[in-house]
Design a protein around this motif. Structure first.
Motif, PDB file in Angstrom:
ATOM      1  N   ILE A  45     -27.307 -62.454 -21.555  1.00 43.31           N
ATOM      2  CA  ILE A  45     -27.249 -62.145 -20.131  1.00 43.31           C
ATOM      3  C   ILE A  45     -28.497 -61.369 -19.728  1.00 43.31           C
ATOM      4  O   ILE A  45     -29.340 -61.010 -20.560  1.00 43.31           O
ATOM      5  CB  ILE A  45     -25.990 -61.313 -19.792  1.00 43.31           C
ATOM      6  N   VAL A  46     -28.633 -61.128 -18.434  1.00 51.65           N
ATOM      7  CA  VAL A  46     -29.696 -60.255 -17.937  1.00 51.65           C
ATOM      8  C   VAL A  46     -29.247 -58.823 -18.183  1.00 51.65           C
ATOM      9  O   VAL A  46     -28.203 -58.392 -17.683  1.00 51.65           O
ATOM     10  CB  VAL A  46     -29.950 -60.499 -16.437  1.00 51.65           C
ATOM     11  N   ARG A  47     -30.035 -58.058 -18.925  1.00 53.33           N
ATOM     12  CA  ARG A  47     -29.596 -56.750 -19.405  1.00 53.33           C
ATOM     13  C   ARG A  47     -29.950 -55.636 -18.420  1.00 53.33           C
ATOM     14  O   ARG A  47     -30.794 -54.786 -18.675  1.00 53.33           O
ATOM     15  CB  ARG A  47     -30.194 -56.501 -20.796  1.00 53.33           C
ATOM     16  N   ASN A  48     -29.263 -55.661 -17.291  1.00 57.29           N
ATOM     17  CA  ASN A  48     -29.409 -54.637 -16.265  1.00 57.29           C
ATOM     18  C   ASN A  48     -28.138 -53.795 -16.269  1.00 57.29           C
ATOM     19  O   ASN A  48     -27.074 -54.256 -15.876  1.00 57.29           O
ATOM     20  CB  ASN A  48     -29.628 -55.305 -14.903  1.00 57.29           C
ATOM     21  N   GLY A  49     -28.246 -52.540 -16.730  1.00 55.12           N
ATOM     22  CA  GLY A  49     -27.061 -51.712 -16.925  1.00 55.12           C
ATOM     23  C   GLY A  49     -26.257 -51.480 -15.661  1.00 55.12           C
ATOM     24  O   GLY A  49     -25.014 -51.517 -15.687  1.00 55.12           O
ATOM     25  N   VAL A  50     -26.923 -51.244 -14.550  1.00 53.36           N
ATOM     26  CA  VAL A  50     -26.215 -50.978 -13.296  1.00 53.36           C
ATOM     27  C   VAL A  50     -25.423 -52.212 -12.858  1.00 53.36           C
ATOM     28  O   VAL A  50     -24.255 -52.111 -12.446  1.00 53.36           O
ATOM     29  CB  VAL A  50     -27.212 -50.557 -12.198  1.00 53.36           C
ATOM     30  N   LYS A  51     -26.045 -53.378 -12.964  1.00 54.69           N
ATOM     31  CA  LYS A  51     -25.349 -54.606 -12.566  1.00 54.69           C
ATOM     32  C   LYS A  51     -24.236 -54.967 -13.545  1.00 54.69           C
ATOM     33  O   LYS A  51     -23.193 -55.498 -13.142  1.00 54.69           O
ATOM     34  CB  LYS A  51     -26.349 -55.746 -12.421  1.00 54.69           C
ATOM     35  N   ILE A  52     -24.433 -54.679 -14.817  1.00 50.40           N
ATOM     36  CA  ILE A  52     -23.378 -54.923 -15.800  1.00 50.40           C
ATOM     37  C   ILE A  52     -22.160 -54.052 -15.486  1.00 50.40           C
ATOM     38  O   ILE A  52     -21.019 -54.516 -15.528  1.00 50.40           O
ATOM     39  CB  ILE A  52     -23.907 -54.656 -17.224  1.00 50.40           C
ATOM     40  N   ARG A  53     -22.385 -52.788 -15.137  1.00 49.42           N
ATOM     41  CA  ARG A  53     -21.269 -51.906 -14.780  1.00 49.42           C
ATOM     42  C   ARG A  53     -20.536 -52.400 -13.535  1.00 49.42           C
ATOM     43  O   ARG A  53     -19.331 -52.176 -13.382  1.00 49.42           O
ATOM     44  CB  ARG A  53     -21.762 -50.473 -14.561  1.00 49.42           C
ATOM     45  N   SER A  54     -21.259 -53.083 -12.655  1.00 49.51           N
ATOM     46  CA  SER A  54     -20.611 -53.579 -11.436  1.00 49.51           C
ATOM     47  C   SER A  54     -19.514 -54.588 -11.748  1.00 49.51           C
ATOM     48  O   SER A  54     -18.575 -54.740 -10.948  1.00 49.51           O
ATOM     49  CB  SER A  54     -21.653 -54.202 -10.492  1.00 49.51           C
ATOM     50  N   VAL A  55     -19.607 -55.267 -12.880  1.00 49.24           N
ATOM     51  CA  VAL A  55     -18.556 -56.223 -13.251  1.00 49.24           C
ATOM     52  C   VAL A  55     -17.241 -55.480 -13.440  1.00 49.24           C
ATOM     53  O   VAL A  55     -16.181 -55.915 -12.951  1.00 49.24           O
ATOM     54  CB  VAL A  55     -18.941 -57.008 -14.515  1.00 49.24           C
ATOM     55  N   ARG A  56     -17.278 -54.358 -14.140  1.00 51.90           N
ATOM     56  CA  ARG A  56     -16.061 -53.557 -14.324  1.00 51.90           C
ATOM     57  C   ARG A  56     -15.529 -53.054 -12.983  1.00 51.90           C
ATOM     58  O   ARG A  56     -14.319 -53.103 -12.715  1.00 51.90           O
ATOM     59  CB  ARG A  56     -16.349 -52.376 -15.253  1.00 51.90           C
ATOM     60  N   GLU A  57     -16.433 -52.581 -12.126  1.00 53.95           N
ATOM     61  CA  GLU A  57     -16.022 -52.042 -10.829  1.00 53.95           C
ATOM     62  C   GLU A  57     -15.444 -53.139  -9.925  1.00 53.95           C
ATOM     63  O   GLU A  57     -14.434 -52.922  -9.237  1.00 53.95           O
ATOM     64  CB  GLU A  57     -17.220 -51.362 -10.167  1.00 53.95           C
ATOM     65  N   ASN A  58     -16.063 -54.305  -9.957  1.00 53.39           N
ATOM     66  CA  ASN A  58     -15.562 -55.396  -9.122  1.00 53.39           C
ATOM     67  C   ASN A  58     -14.257 -55.971  -9.669  1.00 53.39           C
ATOM     68  O   ASN A  58     -13.408 -56.447  -8.903  1.00 53.39           O
ATOM     69  CB  ASN A  58     -16.622 -56.482  -8.974  1.00 53.39           C
ATOM     70  N   ALA A  59     -14.096 -55.931 -10.977  1.00 50.25           N
ATOM     71  CA  ALA A  59     -12.817 -56.355 -11.558  1.00 50.25           C
ATOM     72  C   ALA A  59     -11.693 -55.437 -11.080  1.00 50.25           C
ATOM     73  O   ALA A  59     -10.595 -55.913 -10.731  1.00 50.25           O
ATOM     74  CB  ALA A  59     -12.910 -56.349 -13.083  1.00 50.25           C
ATOM     75  N   ALA A  60     -11.947 -54.132 -11.045  1.00 46.97           N
ATOM     76  CA  ALA A  60     -10.939 -53.187 -10.557  1.00 46.97           C
ATOM     77  C   ALA A  60     -10.624 -53.447  -9.083  1.00 46.97           C
ATOM     78  O   ALA A  60      -9.461 -53.375  -8.654  1.00 46.97           O
ATOM     79  CB  ALA A  60     -11.432 -51.759 -10.752  1.00 46.97           C
ATOM     80  N   PHE A  61     -11.636 -53.758  -8.303  1.00 47.13           N
ATOM     81  CA  PHE A  61     -11.444 -54.087  -6.892  1.00 47.13           C
ATOM     82  C   PHE A  61     -10.568 -55.328  -6.738  1.00 47.13           C
ATOM     83  O   PHE A  61      -9.627 -55.344  -5.925  1.00 47.13           O
ATOM     84  CB  PHE A  61     -12.812 -54.299  -6.240  1.00 47.13           C
ATOM     85  N   LEU A  62     -10.834 -56.363  -7.521  1.00 50.43           N
ATOM     86  CA  LEU A  62     -10.041 -57.591  -7.432  1.00 50.43           C
ATOM     87  C   LEU A  62      -8.602 -57.347  -7.873  1.00 50.43           C
ATOM     88  O   LEU A  62      -7.668 -57.908  -7.282  1.00 50.43           O
ATOM     89  CB  LEU A  62     -10.673 -58.692  -8.272  1.00 50.43           C
TER      90      LEU A  62
END
Length: 223
Positions: free
Chosen positions: A96-113
């Motif tokens: 994947i593209v190794r951008n830590g901030v964007k990777i963390r957004s997956v966890r945050e968006n999963a919680a939102f969903l």
């Protein structure tokens, strides 16, 4: 502002006629079709939009199978519980593209969903049932509650999943300025309301979905 028929005529002249312009309209889903979308595909589309922002879309497309593998299919419940060790591993994952901030957004968006699913039965159902006449309200809700999906990122995410709505890209904004709807990119509450009102007016006039109106506006602008 011009009627939608007048704007269509401008775009059709630029693009080779009515049939040629009609062929360029984006595909959208009905509310029931969108509501049937599994929430893992909603999270995947969110992730694609987040990682594509400010980056090469072609690179993200090429690496996408690796994203699917690294995030194990984007199950929202699983992704919501990614811990710091998981995130550290993903930051080093060459798939994947190794951008830590964007990777963390997956966890945050999963919680939102997951929160949307608790509220509405599924995240897809919540998005599907949101009225197009308040599309700006949907964008604002996603910006406030999701991660890194403000601006056009949120708009492209919704376009990816087939939700009817507009994308306020450069050419669409230029067309809105030309039509006297706004005088610059709409960022204020009043400007956003003016944009929504204009799209609602054109939708009533034409009977066309917002996504098609958005595309026609963009194509009515000279490159």
């Amino acid at each position: 502002m011009r009627s939608f028929d007048q704007i269509w005529a401008i775009a059709a002249k630029r693009k080779g006629g009515d049939a040629a312009l009609a062929a360029k309209m984006p595909e959208i889903k009905t509310a029931d079709e969108l509501a049937a979308t599994p929430d893992d595909r909603i999270l995947a589309a969110m992730t694609r939009a987040v990682f594509s922002a400010g980056f090469s879309w072609q690179v993200i497309e090429h690496k996408w199978p690796g994203f699917e593998e690294a995030f194990e299919g984007f199950n929202p419940v699983r992704c919501m519980f990614l811990d710091d060790d998981d995130l550290g591993r993903l930051v080093s994952d060459t798939r994947i593209v190794r951008n830590g901030v964007k990777i963390r957004s997956v966890r945050e968006n999963a919680a939102f969903l997951c929160a949307l699913a608790d509220e509405h039965g599924s995240a897809a159902r919540a998005i599907a049932d949101w009225p197009g006449s308040d599309f700006m309200g949907l964008l604002d809700m996603i910006k406030k509650r999701a991660s890194r999906l403000g601006g056009t990122s949120g708009q492209y995410f919704l376009r990816f999943i087939g939700k009817d709505g507009f994308v306020l890209g450069r050419d669409v904004v230029a067309a809105l300025v030309r039509e006297g709807v706004v005088d610059k990119e709409p960022t204020s509450k009043a400007a956003k309301k003016a944009v929504q009102d204009a799209f609602n007016t054109w939708a009533v006039e034409s009977g066309r979905p917002l996504a098609h109106i958005s595309r026609v506006l963009a194509m009515s602008i000279d490159a």
